[in-house]
Design a protein around this motif. Structure first.
Motif, PDB file in Angstrom:
ATOM      1  N   THR A  42      62.925 -32.796 -55.100  1.00  0.00           N
ATOM      2  CA  THR A  42      63.378 -33.572 -56.076  1.00  0.00           C
ATOM      3  C   THR A  42      62.788 -33.005 -57.591  1.00  0.00           C
ATOM      4  N   PRO A  43      63.841 -33.229 -58.456  1.00  0.00           N
ATOM      5  CA  PRO A  43      63.376 -32.695 -59.930  1.00  0.00           C
ATOM      6  C   PRO A  43      62.141 -33.341 -60.336  1.00  0.00           C
ATOM      7  N   VAL A  44      62.268 -34.991 -60.520  1.00  0.00           N
ATOM      8  CA  VAL A  44      61.085 -35.401 -61.103  1.00  0.00           C
ATOM      9  C   VAL A  44      59.791 -35.386 -60.401  1.00  0.00           C
ATOM     10  N   CYS A  45      59.893 -35.533 -59.456  1.00  0.00           N
ATOM     11  CA  CYS A  45      58.689 -35.235 -58.416  1.00  0.00           C
ATOM     12  C   CYS A  45      57.897 -33.838 -58.666  1.00  0.00           C
ATOM     13  N   ARG A 122      58.287 -44.684 -56.486  1.00  0.00           N
ATOM     14  CA  ARG A 122      57.295 -44.235 -57.066  1.00  0.00           C
ATOM     15  C   ARG A 122      56.057 -45.253 -57.401  1.00  0.00           C
TER      16      ARG A 122
END
Ligand code: BEZ
Length: 210
Positions: A42-45, A122
């Motif tokens: 996933t992008p943010v992670c 998160r």
């Protein structure tokens, strides 16, 4: 049961990208950051994990060990690590827990069913050398965390433990600090022989101790 500040950090054994980890033994008497992310690939992670890997010197300087978690299995973490290294320029250099059965996520209340009942949110836990929880943060899945802020909190906690001071609004390393309200004038005189700026009896400002 919901974990709160000051609670003992639950111990666990988990499969990670660096082998089986017994949390308290792995951590020993260091500080620790335990943080979860919703899902692999996933992008943010991806950006968070690369950034945290790049902070290794900051963690060493503060005696902090870092461990990540998601509900995906370790094999997925290993495959994803190549993408993180390539896109973020840092090889993930801390263990990532694979928690497909949500055992650790359950112990640390990392699943918030109103957000998603299958993925961890998160979360960030800062745990001190005697295994007490000192910070709990919960961010939404779509917001990347600010790890400069997490380092700032660790600096503040370490100052409090070492010198009986609190840190004011927007404090950063080198700024003045505040004598803890629990320290009476006699103790304060011993701890701060250079004196302090008593703006109010409860607001006593001193230069940051080294
Ligand atoms: C992410 O982890 O990158 C992500 C998760 C949920 C929504 C948006 C981004």
């Amino acid at each position: 049961m919901t974990l709160q500040l000051g609670d003992p950090a639950p111990d666990f054994r988990a499969d990670t990208t660096q082998g089986l980890v017994d949390f308290h033994s792995w951590k020993r008497d260091a500080w620790a950051i335990l943080f979860s992310h919703p899902k692999d690939f996933t992008p943010v992670c991806t950006t968070e994990l690369g950034y945290v890997a790049g902070l290794v010197d900051e963690f060493v300087a503060r005696n902090v060990r870092v461990i990540g978690l998601s509900v995906d299995p370790v094999i997925d973490h290993e495959l994803w690590a190549a993408d993180i290294a390539e896109t973020q320029g840092h090889v993930v250099n801390f263990p990532m827990i694979g928690d497909p059965d949500c055992v650790v996520a359950g112990l640390y209340d990392m699943i918030h069913p109103n957000a998603d009942d299958t993925q961890t949110v998160r979360s960030v836990f800062v745990i001190d050398p005697v295994n007490r929880i000192r910070l709990i943060l919960t961010y939404p899945a779509s917001t990347g965390r600010n790890f400069e802020e997490i380092l700032r909190v660790i600096d503040s906690l370490q100052l409090t433990d070492a010198h009986q001071v609190a840190t004011p609004v927007n404090w950063k390393v080198g700024d003045d600090v505040i004598i803890l309200p629990t320290i009476d004038a006699e103790q304060a005189a011993q701890l701060f022989p250079g004196g302090w700026d008593e703006q109010r009896p409860y607001l006593r400002v001193v230069p940051q101790p080294q």
